[in-house]
Write a protein that holds these residues in place. Structure first.
Motif, short mmCIF file in Angstrom:
data_model
loop_
_atom_site.label_atom_id
_atom_site.label_comp_id
_atom_site.label_asym_id
_atom_site.label_seq_id
_atom_site.Cartn_x
_atom_site.Cartn_y
_atom_site.Cartn_z
N ASP A 153 3.67 4.26 5.57
CA ASP A 153 4.03 3.34 6.65
C ASP A 153 3.25 2.04 6.54
OD1 ASP A 153 5.68 5.32 7.61
OD2 ASP A 153 4.17 6.12 8.99
N ALA A 154 1.98 2.15 6.14
CA ALA A 154 1.17 0.94 5.96
C ALA A 154 1.74 0.08 4.83
CB ALA A 154 -0.28 1.32 5.66
N ILE A 155 2.17 0.71 3.75
CA ILE A 155 2.75 -0.06 2.65
C ILE A 155 4.05 -0.73 3.07
CG2 ILE A 155 3.68 0.10 0.31
CD1 ILE A 155 1.74 2.32 -0.26
N ASP A 156 4.87 -0.02 3.85
CA ASP A 156 6.10 -0.64 4.35
C ASP A 156 5.79 -1.84 5.25
OD1 ASP A 156 7.60 1.23 3.02
OD2 ASP A 156 7.79 2.57 4.75
N LEU A 157 4.73 -1.73 6.05
CA LEU A 157 4.34 -2.85 6.88
C LEU A 157 3.85 -4.02 6.04
CD1 LEU A 157 4.08 -3.79 9.80
CD2 LEU A 157 1.78 -2.78 9.85
N LEU A 158 3.15 -3.72 4.95
CA LEU A 158 2.73 -4.77 4.02
C LEU A 158 3.94 -5.46 3.39
CD1 LEU A 158 -0.25 -3.06 2.13
CD2 LEU A 158 -0.40 -4.93 3.77
N GLY A 165 6.54 -14.04 4.40
CA GLY A 165 5.78 -15.19 3.96
C GLY A 165 4.29 -15.14 4.19
N LEU A 166 3.76 -14.04 4.72
CA LEU A 166 2.32 -13.94 4.97
C LEU A 166 1.57 -13.66 3.67
CD1 LEU A 166 2.26 -11.76 8.21
CD2 LEU A 166 1.89 -14.22 8.03
N PRO A 167 0.34 -14.16 3.53
CA PRO A 167 -0.47 -13.80 2.36
C PRO A 167 -0.94 -12.35 2.44
CG PRO A 167 -1.72 -15.19 3.86
CD PRO A 167 -0.31 -15.16 4.38
N VAL A 168 -1.48 -11.86 1.33
CA VAL A 168 -1.85 -10.45 1.27
C VAL A 168 -2.96 -10.13 2.26
CG1 VAL A 168 -2.69 -8.63 -0.26
CG2 VAL A 168 -1.16 -10.38 -1.15
N THR A 169 -3.97 -10.98 2.35
CA THR A 169 -5.09 -10.70 3.26
C THR A 169 -4.62 -10.65 4.72
OG1 THR A 169 -5.57 -13.08 3.24
CG2 THR A 169 -6.80 -11.68 1.72
N GLU A 170 -3.67 -11.49 5.08
CA GLU A 170 -3.16 -11.47 6.45
C GLU A 170 -2.37 -10.18 6.72
OE1 GLU A 170 -3.78 -13.45 8.90
OE2 GLU A 170 -5.05 -14.78 7.70
N THR A 171 -1.65 -9.71 5.73
CA THR A 171 -0.93 -8.44 5.93
C THR A 171 -1.90 -7.27 6.07
OG1 THR A 171 -0.71 -8.18 3.52
CG2 THR A 171 1.11 -9.24 4.69
N PHE A 172 -3.03 -7.32 5.35
CA PHE A 172 -4.07 -6.29 5.55
C PHE A 172 -4.58 -6.31 6.98
CE2 PHE A 172 -5.55 -6.20 0.83
CZ PHE A 172 -4.38 -5.54 0.50
N GLN A 173 -4.77 -7.49 7.53
CA GLN A 173 -5.23 -7.62 8.92
C GLN A 173 -4.20 -7.04 9.88
OE1 GLN A 173 -8.15 -8.73 10.02
NE2 GLN A 173 -7.60 -8.51 12.18
N VAL A 174 -2.92 -7.28 9.62
CA VAL A 174 -1.86 -6.74 10.49
C VAL A 174 -1.88 -5.21 10.45
CG1 VAL A 174 0.63 -6.60 10.82
CG2 VAL A 174 -0.43 -8.81 10.29
N VAL A 175 -2.02 -4.64 9.27
CA VAL A 175 -2.05 -3.17 9.15
C VAL A 175 -3.24 -2.60 9.90
CG1 VAL A 175 -2.34 -1.28 7.51
CG2 VAL A 175 -0.80 -3.16 6.98
N SER A 176 -4.41 -3.24 9.79
CA SER A 176 -5.60 -2.73 10.47
C SER A 176 -5.44 -2.76 11.98
CB SER A 176 -6.83 -3.55 10.06
OG SER A 176 -6.72 -4.89 10.49
#
Length: 322
Positions: A153-158, A165-176
């Protein structure tokens, strides 16, 4: 003061003396720490300087928090890693006191049940070493299971974040923030390590070492390869999520197919100990010969070795790697 209390106190003092005498700090690890300190002084890159400062801060803070007795424990680094894997704020001091409490309780209970002193001490020592280790292992396994269940589910959210259009670090923040439990905690740790100066590869590698599952290692390898070679990261992560879900389904099928064999192994392995305990509680004199007669002691030891070999073979027969 009663005799069992005196015996328990004496066993406790002997155990503390044993730890103090034989559990000294490792000379090799002290040399490695000194070499790392010298290397950090001459670090050229900014990243190495930041990492050195982090290690220095952690070591200075941990040295004040832990007592002198815990510094004498052998294989302390491995135990610290296991305690971190549980996700609990447990310290080595708490672990040691819990182990000592288990030894005192088990030994005292067996002495109250008129168990021979030598057998009580050996069983208490085995419980002191094995029971806390088993509890920590169960907590680690439970946390890893929860992590693997929500990781796709976390990978799907990423993937959805990257496609928007979000960068990778921002997607990590969203998952957290969006996913609770171990997944959110680990991604929060990744984000925090990146913010204090670590590279993304180093932050992911630390998380992979903490979790230690193939799923998170696949994810780290995917991120590392994409950052070096380029490509569509969202599509790659979507394929990885599909693979992880199919892997989880295969594990459940194998677990269902092997459940009957596991139940049989548990019953066959525990039945002799169950019968021995019941007979001992009903008629201790009938089994007293196993603790002082040489032939019965040899027969009992041989039976335990043979049963251990059979249990090991059965465990390997019902263990499958995916």
């Amino acid at each position: 003061m009663t005799l069992p209390t005196l015996i328990i106190a004496a066993c406790f003092l002997v155990f503390v003396a044993f730890v103090l005498l034989l559990g000294g700090p490792s000379v090799g690890k002290a040399k490695l720490r000194r070499l790392a300190t010298v290397k950090d002084r001459h670090a050229a890159s900014t990243e190495a300087v930041v990492a050195a400062q982090m290690r220095k801060t952690i070591q200075s803070g941990g040295g004040r928090a832990e007592s002198g007795l815990t510094s004498l424990m052998p294989r302390r680094e491995e135990l610290e890693k296991r305690l971190r894997q549980t996700g609990k704020d447990w310290t080595i001091t708490q672990y040691m006191f819990a182990s000592m409490a288990v030894f005192v309780v088990v030994t005292g209970a067996l002495l109250v049940l008129r168990t021979p002193f030598l057998l009580s001490s050996l069983l208490g020592l085995a419980a002191m070493v094995g029971l806390p280790w088993f509890v920590v292992g169960r907590l680690i396994k439970k946390r890893v299971t929860k992590f693997n269940a929500r990781f796709p589910d976390a990978i799907d959210l990423l993937v959805r974040g990257l496609k928007s259009g979000l960068p990778v670090t921002e997607t990590f923040q969203v998952v957290s923030q969006e996913l609770p439990g171990p997944v959110g905690e680990e991604f929060k740790g990744i984000v925090e390590r990146i913010r204090i100066g670590n590279t993304m590869e180093a932050a992911l590698l630390e998380t992979a070492e903490t979790i230690g599952t193939p799923e998170i290692k696949f994810f780290c390898i995917t991120i590392a390869i994409q950052r070096e070679t380029g490509g569509n990261l969202a599509e790659t992560l979507a394929n990885l999520s599909d693979v992880l879900r199919k892997r989880a389904q295969m594990k459940l099928k194998i677990k269902a197919m092997s459940s009957e064999a596991k139940a049989s192994a548990y019953i066959v392995g525990s039945l002799p100990f169950f019968v021995f305990t019941i007979v001992w509680m009903m008629n201790p004199e009938y089994l007293a010969g196993f603790f002082h007669e040489e032939r019965l002691m040899i027969a009992g030891g041989g039976g335990l070795i043979w049963m251990s070999l059979g249990a090991f073979i059965m465990s390997r027969m019902i263990s499958f790697e995916i």
